[in-house]
Scaffold this motif. Structure first.
Motif, short mmCIF file in Angstrom:
data_model
loop_
_atom_site.label_atom_id
_atom_site.label_comp_id
_atom_site.label_asym_id
_atom_site.label_seq_id
_atom_site.Cartn_x
_atom_site.Cartn_y
_atom_site.Cartn_z
N MET A 139 -34.35 53.63 -25.68
CA MET A 139 -35.67 53.38 -26.23
C MET A 139 -35.74 53.85 -27.67
N ARG A 140 -36.41 53.06 -28.50
CA ARG A 140 -36.62 53.42 -29.89
C ARG A 140 -38.12 53.49 -30.17
N LEU A 141 -38.59 54.67 -30.49
CA LEU A 141 -40.00 54.84 -30.83
C LEU A 141 -40.27 54.34 -32.23
N GLY A 142 -41.51 53.86 -32.44
CA GLY A 142 -41.96 53.44 -33.75
C GLY A 142 -43.47 53.51 -33.82
N THR A 143 -44.00 53.31 -35.01
CA THR A 143 -45.44 53.26 -35.20
C THR A 143 -45.81 51.96 -35.90
N SER A 144 -47.06 51.54 -35.74
CA SER A 144 -47.53 50.36 -36.46
C SER A 144 -47.95 50.71 -37.88
N SER A 145 -47.93 52.00 -38.22
CA SER A 145 -48.30 52.43 -39.57
C SER A 145 -47.04 52.61 -40.43
N PRO A 146 -47.09 52.13 -41.68
CA PRO A 146 -45.96 52.39 -42.57
C PRO A 146 -45.96 53.81 -43.11
N LEU A 147 -47.03 54.59 -42.82
CA LEU A 147 -47.24 55.93 -43.36
C LEU A 147 -47.28 55.85 -44.90
N ALA A 148 -47.97 56.77 -45.52
CA ALA A 148 -48.11 56.75 -46.98
C ALA A 148 -46.75 56.88 -47.64
N HIS A 149 -46.47 55.99 -48.59
CA HIS A 149 -45.18 56.02 -49.29
C HIS A 149 -45.31 55.28 -50.60
N SER A 150 -44.35 55.50 -51.48
CA SER A 150 -44.39 54.88 -52.81
C SER A 150 -43.20 53.99 -53.08
N SER A 151 -42.26 53.91 -52.14
CA SER A 151 -41.08 53.07 -52.32
C SER A 151 -40.51 52.72 -50.96
N ALA A 152 -39.65 51.72 -50.94
CA ALA A 152 -39.01 51.34 -49.69
C ALA A 152 -38.16 52.47 -49.14
N GLU A 153 -37.47 53.17 -50.03
CA GLU A 153 -36.62 54.27 -49.59
C GLU A 153 -37.45 55.40 -48.97
N GLU A 154 -38.58 55.72 -49.60
CA GLU A 154 -39.44 56.76 -49.05
C GLU A 154 -40.03 56.33 -47.72
N TRP A 155 -40.39 55.05 -47.61
CA TRP A 155 -40.88 54.51 -46.33
C TRP A 155 -39.88 54.74 -45.22
N ALA A 156 -38.61 54.37 -45.46
CA ALA A 156 -37.59 54.51 -44.43
C ALA A 156 -37.31 55.99 -44.13
N GLU A 157 -37.26 56.81 -45.16
CA GLU A 157 -37.01 58.24 -44.97
C GLU A 157 -38.12 58.89 -44.14
N ASN A 158 -39.36 58.50 -44.40
CA ASN A 158 -40.49 59.06 -43.64
C ASN A 158 -40.39 58.70 -42.16
N GLN A 159 -39.96 57.48 -41.88
CA GLN A 159 -39.81 57.06 -40.48
C GLN A 159 -38.71 57.88 -39.79
N ILE A 160 -37.62 58.09 -40.47
CA ILE A 160 -36.51 58.88 -39.90
C ILE A 160 -36.94 60.33 -39.68
N LYS A 161 -37.65 60.90 -40.65
CA LYS A 161 -38.12 62.28 -40.52
C LYS A 161 -39.03 62.44 -39.30
N LEU A 162 -39.79 61.40 -39.00
CA LEU A 162 -40.68 61.43 -37.84
C LEU A 162 -39.93 61.21 -36.53
N GLY A 163 -38.65 60.85 -36.63
CA GLY A 163 -37.86 60.63 -35.43
C GLY A 163 -37.92 59.21 -34.91
N MET A 164 -38.34 58.28 -35.78
CA MET A 164 -38.47 56.90 -35.36
C MET A 164 -37.13 56.16 -35.41
N GLY A 165 -36.97 55.23 -34.45
CA GLY A 165 -35.78 54.39 -34.45
C GLY A 165 -36.11 52.93 -34.66
N ALA A 166 -37.42 52.61 -34.66
CA ALA A 166 -37.87 51.22 -34.82
C ALA A 166 -39.06 51.20 -35.76
N VAL A 167 -39.26 50.06 -36.42
CA VAL A 167 -40.38 49.92 -37.35
C VAL A 167 -41.03 48.55 -37.19
N VAL A 168 -42.29 48.49 -37.58
CA VAL A 168 -42.97 47.23 -37.81
C VAL A 168 -42.81 46.93 -39.30
#
Length: 274
Positions: A1-30
């Motif tokens: 199972m890969r957890l994810g959220t429907s929120s991109p979370l606040a970010h200013s770049s694609a790299e920060e977006w992906a890093e924030n998801q990883i920090k949260l422990g996410m394995g999947a994204v919308v």
């Protein structure tokens, strides 16, 4: 199972977006970029997801492709096709929409949603989107809703048979299917029925919770995980048995702080499953 959220979370770049998801422990994204945005931006977010091993679970459509207004319907159909093509380019697990509503609210409940004509138009709409998009790497799916087709697992099976397209599969939102007292009190049986009937056709899942209010007559209210009574761990155990890579997306919260709070609850509740 890969957890994810429907929120991109606040970010200013694609790299920060992906890093924030990883920090949260996410394995999947919308995927947070739409098909009508610049190609360079789409590629930037695609590559950031790939670098960080994030599965692109869903590309959202969320427009009424059955609108009663002909111009609006055409516009929404065209957008759905382009979102499908985006999902194909990304290799996303699915592109997802709701069937659509026969009234002024795009996702509203109307008697007309359940007419023979509505079903015929829904089938044709799905066929037309898939045929026009001509995708090879993704699937079109409809999120079940409490008041538009498909409302449950058996209805979804029937719709799959009616559409007759191998690129039409299943998006599962089991809370949306919980639209009666029977399904509320027999939630495990509903989970089992979904697993049995839909099984490996499920491409992505949403997760939230549901609460039965004390007020008359029946008030079933969607709520964050842990604020209701649905057996969430049982649900995810069954989805994990179907596919250990199944994306499970937390949605319908209002702030990033809420996503962090309820994701922490989910990770504790689902310990050992992801």
């Amino acid at each position: 199972m890969r957890l994810g959220t429907s929120s991109p979370l606040a970010h200013s770049s694609a790299e920060e977006w992906a890093e924030n998801q990883i920090k949260l422990g996410m394995g999947a994204v919308v995927f947070p970029v739409q098909s009508d945005e610049p190609e360079a931006k789409i590629i930037e977010y695609k590559e950031a997801a790939e670098r960080h091993g994030l599965m692109i679970a869903e590309v959202g459509i969320w427009r009424n492709a059955l609108s009663l207004d002909p111009d609006e319907r055409k516009k929404n159909m065209d957008y759905a096709v382009e979102q499908m093509r985006l999902a194909d380019f990304l290799g996303a697990r699915c592109a997802v929409n709701v069937a659509g509503a026969f009234g002024p609210r795009w996702d509203g409940h109307y008697k007309e949603n359940f007419t023979k004509e509505a079903r015929q138009q829904t089938v044709k709409m799905v066929q037309d989107i898939i045929d026009r998009a001509d995708v090879k790497n993704t699937y079109f799916t409809l999120e079940p809703m409490p008041w538009m087709i498909p409302t449950g697992p058996a209805d979804y099976v029937k719709l799959l048979e009616e559409v007759e397209r191998d690129r039409f599969l299943v998006h599962l939102d089991i809370i949306n299917m919980t639209n009666s007292i029977d399904r509320y009190y027999n939630a495990e049986a509903l989970v089992d029925e979904c697993a049995e009937l839909l099984g490996n056709k499920i491409r992505s899942c949403h997760i939230k919770d549901i609460h039965l209010e004390e007020d008359y007559t029946v008030h079933l209210t969607e709520c964050p995980p842990g604020c209701g009574e649905f057996p969430l761990r049982y649900y995810i155990e069954k989805m994990n048995e179907i596919d250990p890579e199944m994306p499970v997306i937390l949605e319908h919260l209002n702030t990033d702080e809420e996503y962090l709070k309820y994701m922490a609850y989910l990770k504790k509740e689902l310990d050992g499953l992801y």
